[in-house]
Write a protein that holds these residues in place. Structure first.
Motif, mmCIF file in Angstrom:
data_model
loop_
_atom_site.group_PDB
_atom_site.id
_atom_site.type_symbol
_atom_site.label_atom_id
_atom_site.label_comp_id
_atom_site.label_asym_id
_atom_site.label_seq_id
_atom_site.Cartn_x
_atom_site.Cartn_y
_atom_site.Cartn_z
ATOM 1 N N LEU A 1 33.391 20.835 23.138
ATOM 2 C CA LEU A 1 34.882 20.757 22.327
ATOM 3 C C LEU A 1 34.434 21.188 20.859
ATOM 4 C CD1 LEU A 1 36.210 17.139 23.582
ATOM 5 C CD2 LEU A 1 36.621 19.473 24.516
ATOM 6 N N LEU A 2 35.231 22.333 20.379
ATOM 7 C CA LEU A 2 35.063 22.781 19.180
ATOM 8 C C LEU A 2 36.173 23.179 18.464
ATOM 9 C CD1 LEU A 2 32.573 23.855 17.350
ATOM 10 C CD2 LEU A 2 32.994 25.977 18.382
ATOM 11 N N ASP A 3 36.481 22.385 17.104
ATOM 12 C CA ASP A 3 37.529 22.572 16.413
ATOM 13 C C ASP A 3 37.519 24.144 15.653
ATOM 14 O OD1 ASP A 3 38.452 20.308 16.944
ATOM 15 O OD2 ASP A 3 38.497 19.350 15.020
ATOM 16 N N THR A 4 38.637 24.637 15.401
ATOM 17 C CA THR A 4 38.449 25.980 14.623
ATOM 18 C C THR A 4 38.224 26.141 13.555
ATOM 19 O OG1 THR A 4 41.008 25.781 14.186
ATOM 20 C CG2 THR A 4 40.458 26.874 16.387
ATOM 21 N N ASP A 5 37.935 24.634 12.918
ATOM 22 C CA ASP A 5 37.249 24.739 11.323
ATOM 23 C C ASP A 5 35.949 24.420 11.124
ATOM 24 O OD1 ASP A 5 37.949 22.306 12.294
ATOM 25 O OD2 ASP A 5 39.157 21.718 10.402
ATOM 26 N N VAL A 6 35.412 24.712 12.512
ATOM 27 C CA VAL A 6 33.846 24.376 12.288
ATOM 28 C C VAL A 6 33.198 25.609 12.625
ATOM 29 C CG1 VAL A 6 32.005 23.333 13.795
ATOM 30 C CG2 VAL A 6 34.067 22.138 13.299
ATOM 31 N N PHE A 7 31.963 26.091 11.756
ATOM 32 C CA PHE A 7 31.080 27.222 11.869
ATOM 33 C C PHE A 7 29.820 26.686 12.564
ATOM 34 C CE2 PHE A 7 34.575 28.117 9.243
ATOM 35 C CZ PHE A 7 34.851 29.432 9.447
ATOM 36 N N LEU A 8 29.484 26.939 13.712
ATOM 37 C CA LEU A 8 28.007 26.369 13.690
ATOM 38 C C LEU A 8 27.058 27.603 13.603
ATOM 39 C CD1 LEU A 8 28.817 24.824 17.432
ATOM 40 C CD2 LEU A 8 28.354 23.696 15.435
ATOM 41 N N CYS A 9 26.036 27.468 13.015
ATOM 42 C CA CYS A 9 25.293 28.372 12.621
ATOM 43 C C CYS A 9 23.727 28.497 12.976
ATOM 44 C CB CYS A 9 25.203 28.487 10.872
ATOM 45 S SG CYS A 9 26.865 28.537 10.206
ATOM 46 N N ASP A 10 23.493 27.310 13.608
ATOM 47 C CA ASP A 10 21.896 27.478 14.007
ATOM 48 C C ASP A 10 21.931 27.577 15.597
ATOM 49 O OD1 ASP A 10 19.381 25.804 15.107
ATOM 50 O OD2 ASP A 10 19.194 25.628 13.177
ATOM 51 N N PRO A 11 20.796 28.475 15.851
ATOM 52 C CA PRO A 11 20.804 28.813 17.567
ATOM 53 C C PRO A 11 20.385 27.741 18.335
ATOM 54 C CG PRO A 11 19.090 29.865 16.152
ATOM 55 C CD PRO A 11 20.106 29.229 15.207
ATOM 56 N N HIS A 12 20.013 26.864 17.489
ATOM 57 C CA HIS A 12 19.334 25.657 18.731
ATOM 58 C C HIS A 12 20.207 24.472 18.881
ATOM 59 C CE1 HIS A 12 15.899 27.247 16.416
ATOM 60 N NE2 HIS A 12 15.301 27.067 17.304
ATOM 61 N N THR A 13 21.537 24.660 18.449
ATOM 62 C CA THR A 13 22.769 23.783 18.398
ATOM 63 C C THR A 13 22.503 23.074 19.954
ATOM 64 O OG1 THR A 13 23.698 24.527 16.621
ATOM 65 C CG2 THR A 13 24.805 23.144 18.121
ATOM 66 N N LEU A 14 22.977 24.042 20.876
ATOM 67 C CA LEU A 14 23.334 23.778 22.320
ATOM 68 C C LEU A 14 21.968 23.020 22.856
ATOM 69 C CD1 LEU A 14 25.339 23.481 24.509
ATOM 70 C CD2 LEU A 14 24.784 25.730 25.363
ATOM 71 N N SER A 15 20.889 23.582 22.688
ATOM 72 C CA SER A 15 19.734 22.924 23.469
ATOM 73 C C SER A 15 19.389 21.711 22.889
ATOM 74 C CB SER A 15 18.269 23.871 23.167
ATOM 75 O OG SER A 15 18.303 24.245 21.858
ATOM 76 N N ASP A 16 19.375 21.445 21.320
ATOM 77 C CA ASP A 16 19.291 20.239 20.678
ATOM 78 C C ASP A 16 20.289 19.089 21.330
ATOM 79 O OD1 ASP A 16 17.346 21.132 19.466
ATOM 80 O OD2 ASP A 16 18.191 20.902 17.590
ATOM 81 N N LEU A 17 21.571 19.583 21.574
ATOM 82 C CA LEU A 17 22.720 18.430 22.008
ATOM 83 C C LEU A 17 22.235 18.160 23.465
ATOM 84 C CD1 LEU A 17 25.911 20.034 20.423
ATOM 85 C CD2 LEU A 17 24.428 18.075 19.615
ATOM 86 N N VAL A 18 21.732 19.105 24.124
ATOM 87 C CA VAL A 18 21.329 18.744 25.718
ATOM 88 C C VAL A 18 20.328 17.728 25.642
ATOM 89 C CG1 VAL A 18 20.869 19.796 27.735
ATOM 90 C CG2 VAL A 18 22.741 20.817 26.532
#
Length: 423
Positions: A1-18
């Motif tokens: 779930l991602l709000d429109t006022d969020v900017f994800l910049c790190d390419p490791h985000t999804l792998s770290d969350l999982v």
């Protein structure tokens, strides 16, 4: 779930969350210069609202690193829908008992109660700074919103590449580049540091600033013949106040870089310039606050030689505001040359001392010249010490990283010293 006022910049985000291995987790986000706000709550009060937990500030500052259980996460959330309990979580409608606890419907509070009912623990992970979010309450006016986006984009550049614009987003109008009322803006950059140069170019473009890149003197390239040609000799008895060591080649290169800019100012008869190094961050509202300071200088008809835009305060008291001013103070003993304004008269005074023949670190030389250096034996080698120095307050620049930060490094303090004949 991602709000429109969020900017994800790190390419490791999804792998770290999982990889966190939990049912509900949020990536740690910063909020511009709002140092005490993020996308999670550390604790709940007795009335069920926000309360700061004992470890909240430590998580924000990343003094502790890991995945932490928290009562509320929002704005950017990964939910593991393989768990049937997670599939029953909801943001709407409110549960039956909601109205007994809260007067108004808020999605984060509904999720909180829903997670509690389903026995789903929520977490935030701060292994990295994964991105940034915009504070909705900041959008009072269109101008304020543009300023906030600019500040946010500048802050993002400290550790991330420029944020690309989506083809679906209308870009704001581009201001014609200027120099903010000074004759020239000099940006000091080592040729072997292209990453810093590119970051600064992106930041200056965001701020619509016109500038000249100055190729810094590289301490690694200094040799005996170059030092002899420029009559570079260390001030007798000088030692770094913190490391008790002689001057390094990196510090000589830094001094020479500033010195040659001072020469440019005099040769070009420039009334005023801005000098900035390539490892700075522009603080919130830089253009506006700089302009307010400059207007104050003109209103007061201030006779000045140098004005610090960023510095390290070494004395916490004895820095009164200039009479009639709200943006300028009289600085005490100060370090750093990350950014300053310099007048033609100031450049002449700094050069007149022929400082290359009695060189010290440049950020030691400046307080000597406005007679605030605590080492009188060093100061006595320079006469007169009449540089008229002020500092903007609050500061408008600071280093991108400080000693101890993950990405901190310096080109001035590798322990390589000049030949013994120069020390």
């Amino acid at each position: 779930l991602l709000d429109t006022d969020v900017f994800l910049c790190d390419p490791h985000t999804l792998s770290d969350l999982v990889g966190a291995g939990v049912r509900g987790v949020a990536p740690f986000l910063t909020v511009g210069f709002e140092k005490l706000f993020s996308n999670f709550w550390g604790a709940l009060s007795d009335t069920g609202y926000y309360q700061r937990s004992d470890n909240y500030v430590a998580i924000l500052a990343r003094d502790v690193i890991g995945t932490f259980r928290v009562p509320i996460i929002h704005s950017s959330v990964l939910l593991d829908l393989r768990d049937s309990r997670v599939r029953r979580l909801r943001y709407w409608p409110p549960p039956p008992n909601y109205g007994q606890l809260y007067p108004a419907a808020e999605d984060t509070l509904i999720l909180l109660l829903s997670a509690a009912q389903q026995g789903v623990d929520l977490y935030v992970t701060n292994q990295r700074i994964y991105g940034h979010m915009i504070l909705p309450t900041q959008f009072y006016t269109r101008e304020h919103a543009i300023q906030y986006f600019t500040d946010f984009s500048l802050e993002n550049l400290v550790d991330f590449p420029p944020i690309p614009y989506s083809s679906y987003v209308t870009q704001p109008p581009v201001r014609e580049p200027d120099t903010l009322g000074v004759d020239k803006i000099f940006v000091i950059n080592l040729e072997r540091r292209p990453e810093r140069r590119e970051r600064m170019q992106a930041a200056l473009k965001l701020l619509s600033l016109q500038y000249e890149l100055f190729s810094a003197i590289d301490g690694r390239q200094l040799n005996e013949s170059y030092l002899e040609e420029h009559n570079v000799t260390m001030l007798p008895g000088w030692r770094d106040p913190w490391g008790s060591r002689p001057i390094t080649n990196g510090e000589i290169g830094c001094f020479l870089s500033h010195y040659f800019i001072w020469e440019k100012v005099v040769d070009g008869e420039m009334d005023s310039v801005m000098v900035i190094e390539d490892d700075i961050r522009f603080l919130s509202g830089f253009r506006r606050r700089f302009s307010e300071m400059l207007d104050e200088v003109k209103r007061l008809s201030l006779d000045w030689d140098l004005i610090y835009l960023g510095r390290k305060r070494l004395v916490r008291s004895g820095e009164p505001f200039v009479s009639g001013a709200s943006h300028l103070v009289h600085p005490a003993y100060t370090y750093w040359t990350v950014g300053y304004m310099l007048s033609l008269s100031g450049a002449k005074k700094l050069l007149a001392q022929q400082p290359l023949g009695k060189i010290m670190a440049v950020d030691e030389y400046l307080p000597v010249m406005f007679d605030k250096h605590p080492r009188r034996d060093w100061s006595e080698s320079f006469h007169p010490r009449d540089l008229k120095v002020y500092s903007v307050e609050p500061l408008v620049l600071e280093p991108t990283h400080f000693v101890g930060d993950k990405y901190y490094f310096t080109d001035t303090e590798p322990f390589t010293t000049p030949p013994s004949s120069r020390v």
